[in-house]
Write a protein that holds these residues in place. Structure first.
Motif, PDB file in Angstrom:
ATOM      1  N   UNK A  59       0.822  -1.210   0.000  1.00 34.61           N
ATOM      2  CA  UNK A  59       0.000   0.000   0.000  1.00 34.61           C
ATOM      3  C   UNK A  59       0.860   1.267   0.000  1.00 34.61           C
ATOM      4  N   UNK A  60       1.930   1.247   0.767  1.00 35.30           N
ATOM      5  CA  UNK A  60       2.807   2.422   0.824  1.00 35.30           C
ATOM      6  C   UNK A  60       3.472   2.676  -0.524  1.00 35.30           C
ATOM      7  N   UNK A  61       3.992   1.630  -1.135  1.00 37.68           N
ATOM      8  CA  UNK A  61       4.667   1.803  -2.425  1.00 37.68           C
ATOM      9  C   UNK A  61       3.695   2.213  -3.517  1.00 37.68           C
ATOM     10  N   UNK A  62       2.503   1.667  -3.482  1.00 34.39           N
ATOM     11  CA  UNK A  62       1.479   2.100  -4.445  1.00 34.39           C
ATOM     12  C   UNK A  62       1.314   3.623  -4.361  1.00 34.39           C
ATOM     13  N   UNK A  63       1.220   4.124  -3.128  1.00 30.97           N
ATOM     14  CA  UNK A  63       1.000   5.562  -2.963  1.00 30.97           C
ATOM     15  C   UNK A  63       2.177   6.380  -3.491  1.00 30.97           C
ATOM     16  N   UNK A  64       3.383   5.874  -3.348  1.00 34.34           N
ATOM     17  CA  UNK A  64       4.537   6.618  -3.863  1.00 34.34           C
ATOM     18  C   UNK A  64       4.547   6.630  -5.392  1.00 34.34           C
ATOM     19  N   UNK A  65       4.321   5.487  -5.998  1.00 34.26           N
ATOM     20  CA  UNK A  65       4.410   5.398  -7.448  1.00 34.26           C
ATOM     21  C   UNK A  65       3.228   6.040  -8.166  1.00 34.26           C
ATOM     22  N   UNK A  66       2.015   5.910  -7.601  1.00 34.81           N
ATOM     23  CA  UNK A  66       0.828   6.350  -8.322  1.00 34.81           C
ATOM     24  C   UNK A  66       0.132   7.581  -7.746  1.00 34.81           C
ATOM     25  N   UNK A  67       0.439   7.973  -6.539  1.00 38.26           N
ATOM     26  CA  UNK A  67      -0.181   9.158  -5.943  1.00 38.26           C
ATOM     27  C   UNK A  67       0.846  10.277  -5.809  1.00 38.26           C
ATOM     28  N   UNK A  68       1.920   9.992  -5.115  1.00 39.89           N
ATOM     29  CA  UNK A  68       2.934  11.012  -4.827  1.00 39.89           C
ATOM     30  C   UNK A  68       3.871  11.248  -6.010  1.00 39.89           C
ATOM     31  N   UNK A  69       4.143  10.197  -6.773  1.00 39.88           N
ATOM     32  CA  UNK A  69       5.021  10.327  -7.935  1.00 39.88           C
ATOM     33  C   UNK A  69       6.495  10.374  -7.584  1.00 39.88           C
ATOM     34  N   UNK A  70       6.886   9.668  -6.537  1.00 35.47           N
ATOM     35  CA  UNK A  70       8.298   9.597  -6.169  1.00 35.47           C
ATOM     36  C   UNK A  70       8.646   8.172  -5.731  1.00 35.47           C
ATOM     37  N   UNK A  71       9.917   7.957  -5.443  1.00 39.31           N
ATOM     38  CA  UNK A  71      10.363   6.626  -5.024  1.00 39.31           C
ATOM     39  C   UNK A  71      10.286   6.504  -3.500  1.00 39.31           C
ATOM     40  N   UNK A  72       9.945   5.325  -2.996  1.00 39.76           N
ATOM     41  CA  UNK A  72       9.924   5.123  -1.554  1.00 39.76           C
ATOM     42  C   UNK A  72      11.310   5.338  -0.946  1.00 39.76           C
ATOM     43  N   UNK A  73      11.349   5.970   0.215  1.00 43.10           N
ATOM     44  CA  UNK A  73      12.617   6.256   0.888  1.00 43.10           C
ATOM     45  C   UNK A  73      13.256   5.010   1.483  1.00 43.10           C
ATOM     46  N   UNK A  74      12.505   3.942   1.608  1.00 49.52           N
ATOM     47  CA  UNK A  74      13.017   2.716   2.213  1.00 49.52           C
ATOM     48  C   UNK A  74      14.222   2.175   1.450  1.00 49.52           C
ATOM     49  N   UNK A  75      14.296   2.468   0.155  1.00 48.13           N
ATOM     50  CA  UNK A  75      15.403   1.946  -0.642  1.00 48.13           C
ATOM     51  C   UNK A  75      16.740   2.570  -0.241  1.00 48.13           C
ATOM     52  N   UNK A  76      16.724   3.846   0.152  1.00 49.56           N
ATOM     53  CA  UNK A  76      17.965   4.521   0.520  1.00 49.56           C
ATOM     54  C   UNK A  76      18.260   4.517   2.005  1.00 49.56           C
ATOM     55  N   UNK A  77      17.208   4.547   2.820  1.00 47.07           N
ATOM     56  CA  UNK A  77      17.353   4.628   4.272  1.00 47.07           C
ATOM     57  C   UNK A  77      16.331   3.707   4.937  1.00 47.07           C
ATOM     58  N   UNK A  78      16.558   2.402   4.908  1.00 48.68           N
ATOM     59  CA  UNK A  78      15.526   1.479   5.396  1.00 48.68           C
ATOM     60  C   UNK A  78      15.164   1.639   6.877  1.00 48.68           C
TER      61      UNK A  78
END
Length: 113
Positions: A59-78
């Motif tokens: 759900x969080x990643x969906x919101x980043x890719x399709x709502x916010x239009x950015x990459x999830x921060x978990x990839x850089x700072x888990x």
């Protein structure tokens, strides 16, 4: 994107979750993950342990890719990202997220999910 401490990262984290819909998807994702974890403990259904990160991050990643239009921060700072997810969840659960946005100098954006 070097952050000296969690508070600096938190301020950046909030900018990456600027839309209310993004924050709502994160809230639902965290809630569903927590419910999966709790259910697995109560009912002994260990498959729910695998469902927790899938539902939470899905759900969080969906919101980043399709709502916010950015990459999830978990990839850089888990680790910091996970802590900030929990912090945002707590602020939203207690109704303090709008106050936190104002404290950080962000204005809540009115938007319908």
């Amino acid at each position: 994107m070097n952050h000296k401490n969690l508070e600096e990262f938190w301020a950046f984290y909030v900018t990456q979750h600027s839309k209310p819909s993004t924050r709502r998807f994160h809230f639902l994702g965290t809630l569903s993950a927590l419910l999966c974890l709790l259910s697995s403990l109560i009912f002994g259904r260990w498959i729910l342990l695998m469902a927790a990160p899938i539902s939470g991050y899905g759900l969080a990643w969906y919101s980043h890719f399709f709502v916010e239009g950015n990459a999830p921060l978990i990839f850089g700072h888990p680790f910091w990202s996970f802590l900030c997810d929990l912090k945002m969840f707590a602020f939203m659960l207690t109704g303090q997220m709008d106050r936190e946005l104002k404290r950080l100098g962000k204005r809540p954006v009115l938007q319908v999910l």
